[in-house]
Design a protein around this motif. Structure first.
Motif, PDB file in Angstrom:
ATOM      1  N   CYS A  20       0.854  -1.186   0.000  1.00 29.71           N
ATOM      2  CA  CYS A  20       0.000   0.000   0.000  1.00 29.71           C
ATOM      3  C   CYS A  20       0.888   1.233   0.000  1.00 29.71           C
ATOM      4  O   CYS A  20       2.114   1.119   0.017  1.00 29.71           O
ATOM      5  N   SER A  21       0.297   2.409   0.015  1.00 31.67           N
ATOM      6  CA  SER A  21       1.066   3.639  -0.147  1.00 31.67           C
ATOM      7  C   SER A  21       2.058   3.895   0.981  1.00 31.67           C
ATOM      8  O   SER A  21       3.078   4.555   0.788  1.00 31.67           O
ATOM      9  N   THR A  22       1.775   3.358   2.193  1.00 35.12           N
ATOM     10  CA  THR A  22       2.672   3.612   3.331  1.00 35.12           C
ATOM     11  C   THR A  22       3.415   2.369   3.788  1.00 35.12           C
ATOM     12  O   THR A  22       4.365   2.470   4.559  1.00 35.12           O
ATOM     13  N   GLY A  23       2.978   1.186   3.351  1.00 34.87           N
ATOM     14  CA  GLY A  23       3.590  -0.054   3.823  1.00 34.87           C
ATOM     15  C   GLY A  23       3.056  -0.500   5.171  1.00 34.87           C
ATOM     16  O   GLY A  23       3.426  -1.547   5.685  1.00 34.87           O
ATOM     17  N   ASP A  28       2.226  -8.400   9.398  1.00 37.10           N
ATOM     18  CA  ASP A  28       3.593  -8.248   9.890  1.00 37.10           C
ATOM     19  C   ASP A  28       4.150  -6.903   9.439  1.00 37.10           C
ATOM     20  O   ASP A  28       4.845  -6.804   8.440  1.00 37.10           O
ATOM     21  N   VAL A  29       3.829  -5.864  10.193  1.00 37.84           N
ATOM     22  CA  VAL A  29       4.211  -4.501   9.805  1.00 37.84           C
ATOM     23  C   VAL A  29       5.563  -4.142  10.414  1.00 37.84           C
ATOM     24  O   VAL A  29       5.811  -4.376  11.593  1.00 37.84           O
ATOM     25  N   ASP A  30       6.435  -3.576   9.581  1.00 31.53           N
ATOM     26  CA  ASP A  30       7.752  -3.136  10.031  1.00 31.53           C
ATOM     27  C   ASP A  30       7.596  -1.904  10.932  1.00 31.53           C
ATOM     28  O   ASP A  30       6.967  -0.915  10.553  1.00 31.53           O
ATOM     29  N   ASP A  31       8.183  -1.965  12.140  1.00 32.45           N
ATOM     30  CA  ASP A  31       8.093  -0.841  13.079  1.00 32.45           C
ATOM     31  C   ASP A  31       8.633   0.451  12.473  1.00 32.45           C
ATOM     32  O   ASP A  31       8.117   1.536  12.732  1.00 32.45           O
ATOM     33  N   ALA A  32       9.687   0.330  11.660  1.00 32.39           N
ATOM     34  CA  ALA A  32      10.279   1.524  11.053  1.00 32.39           C
ATOM     35  C   ALA A  32       9.283   2.225  10.141  1.00 32.39           C
ATOM     36  O   ALA A  32       9.230   3.461  10.091  1.00 32.39           O
ATOM     37  N   LEU A  33       8.459   1.442   9.431  1.00 31.37           N
ATOM     38  CA  LEU A  33       7.443   2.023   8.550  1.00 31.37           C
ATOM     39  C   LEU A  33       6.337   2.693   9.350  1.00 31.37           C
ATOM     40  O   LEU A  33       5.834   3.750   8.968  1.00 31.37           O
ATOM     41  N   VAL A  34       5.961   2.086  10.472  1.00 29.77           N
ATOM     42  CA  VAL A  34       4.940   2.685  11.338  1.00 29.77           C
ATOM     43  C   VAL A  34       5.438   4.021  11.876  1.00 29.77           C
ATOM     44  O   VAL A  34       4.738   5.036  11.818  1.00 29.77           O
ATOM     45  N   ASP A  35       6.668   4.032  12.387  1.00 27.78           N
ATOM     46  CA  ASP A  35       7.248   5.262  12.932  1.00 27.78           C
ATOM     47  C   ASP A  35       7.328   6.342  11.853  1.00 27.78           C
ATOM     48  O   ASP A  35       6.968   7.504  12.086  1.00 27.78           O
ATOM     49  N   VAL A  40       5.603  11.320   9.084  1.00 27.42           N
ATOM     50  CA  VAL A  40       5.114  12.014   7.884  1.00 27.42           C
ATOM     51  C   VAL A  40       3.842  12.792   8.209  1.00 27.42           C
ATOM     52  O   VAL A  40       3.687  13.952   7.808  1.00 27.42           O
ATOM     53  N   LYS A  41       2.931  12.165   8.958  1.00 22.64           N
ATOM     54  CA  LYS A  41       1.708  12.870   9.365  1.00 22.64           C
ATOM     55  C   LYS A  41       2.061  14.112  10.181  1.00 22.64           C
ATOM     56  O   LYS A  41       1.459  15.179  10.011  1.00 22.64           O
ATOM     57  N   TRP A  42       3.031  13.957  11.072  1.00 22.80           N
ATOM     58  CA  TRP A  42       3.442  15.094  11.902  1.00 22.80           C
ATOM     59  C   TRP A  42       4.045  16.208  11.055  1.00 22.80           C
ATOM     60  O   TRP A  42       3.730  17.384  11.249  1.00 22.80           O
ATOM     61  N   LEU A  43       4.896  15.837  10.084  1.00 18.17           N
ATOM     62  CA  LEU A  43       5.492  16.853   9.210  1.00 18.17           C
ATOM     63  C   LEU A  43       4.414  17.621   8.454  1.00 18.17           C
ATOM     64  O   LEU A  43       4.477  18.843   8.330  1.00 18.17           O
ATOM     65  N   LYS A  44       3.412  16.891   7.955  1.00 20.30           N
ATOM     66  CA  LYS A  44       2.316  17.546   7.230  1.00 20.30           C
ATOM     67  C   LYS A  44       1.581  18.518   8.139  1.00 20.30           C
ATOM     68  O   LYS A  44       1.160  19.596   7.697  1.00 20.30           O
ATOM     69  N   TYR A  95      14.727   4.418   6.535  1.00 17.39           N
ATOM     70  CA  TYR A  95      13.827   5.497   6.944  1.00 17.39           C
ATOM     71  C   TYR A  95      14.428   6.229   8.138  1.00 17.39           C
ATOM     72  O   TYR A  95      14.772   5.603   9.144  1.00 17.39           O
ATOM     73  N   PRO A  96      14.569   7.551   8.046  1.00 12.04           N
ATOM     74  CA  PRO A  96      15.173   8.316   9.138  1.00 12.04           C
ATOM     75  C   PRO A  96      14.215   8.482  10.313  1.00 12.04           C
ATOM     76  O   PRO A  96      13.001   8.329  10.169  1.00 12.04           O
TER      77      PRO A  96
END
Length: 198
Positions: A20-23, A28-35, A40-44, A95-96
């Protein structure tokens, strides 16, 4: 406020092929992608323009960017994600954390982070504290810990959130060590060469 910034800051994220657009999907979701998705939401919310492109769904965005396609042709898809700020590549291959994004995007972290966290409830504060520890962000960790104490949250809860963050940070480190060992042709046992743990 906008007049103080010479230009609108834009972050472009060229993601590997994901479901999907965010992964952030599937069991089995990668913690790095969640963070990163949360960051990204915060930056927006801080007025930063963020554009994400998924290699599996938007290959044209990769082909139309000369820098990105050049790096992909040279290194292959393992170099993804590629992050660019105002058209210039600033990061490849991972991902930083939020602190790094704050520095790249020239966001006033203390004011914005404080205002963001004024409305956090206990569970949100615990999650944010865990993420700050996982990212190694000492200033956020200190701010959130002090806020938790001010809200009179039980110390065991604060300790638990920080321990979860430490566990996540160690998992990330172990992944890096395994990848490094793989590249070096060393059988991976979770220890870095010369670390003294093997």
């Amino acid at each position: 406020m906008k007049d103080t910034q010479q230009e609108t800051m834009t972050l472009e994220v060229f993601d590997p092929a994901m479901c999907c657009s965010t992964g952030v999907c599937g069991p089995d979701v990668d913690d790095a992608l969640v963070d990163f998705s949360n960051d990204v939401k915060w930056l927006k919310s801080q007025g930063i323009e963020v554009r994400r492109y998924n290699l599996g769904q938007e290959p044209e965005a990769f082909k139309s960017n000369a820098q990105v396609i050049s790096r992909l042709q040279a290194e292959g898809s393992d170099i993804l994600p590629i992050l660019a700020v105002n058209g210039s590549i600033v990061s490849e291959g991972g991902y930083p954390g939020r602190q790094q994004l704050i520095e790249w995007m020239n966001v006033n972290s203390e004011i914005n982070f404080e205002s963001e966290n004024n409305s956090l409830d206990a569970s949100q504060l615990m999650q944010a504290l865990e993420t700050a520890v996982a990212d190694g962000n000492e200033s956020e960790m200190k701010t959130l810990f002090q806020k938790g104490k001010k809200q009179e949250l039980p110390m065991p809860q604060l300790i638990s959130a920080m321990q979860k963050g430490i566990d996540r940070r160690q998992q990330k480190t172990q992944k890096i060590v395994r990848k490094a060992n793989e590249l070096l042709g060393i059988s991976s046992n979770g220890c870095a060469p010369g670390s003294g743990c093997c």
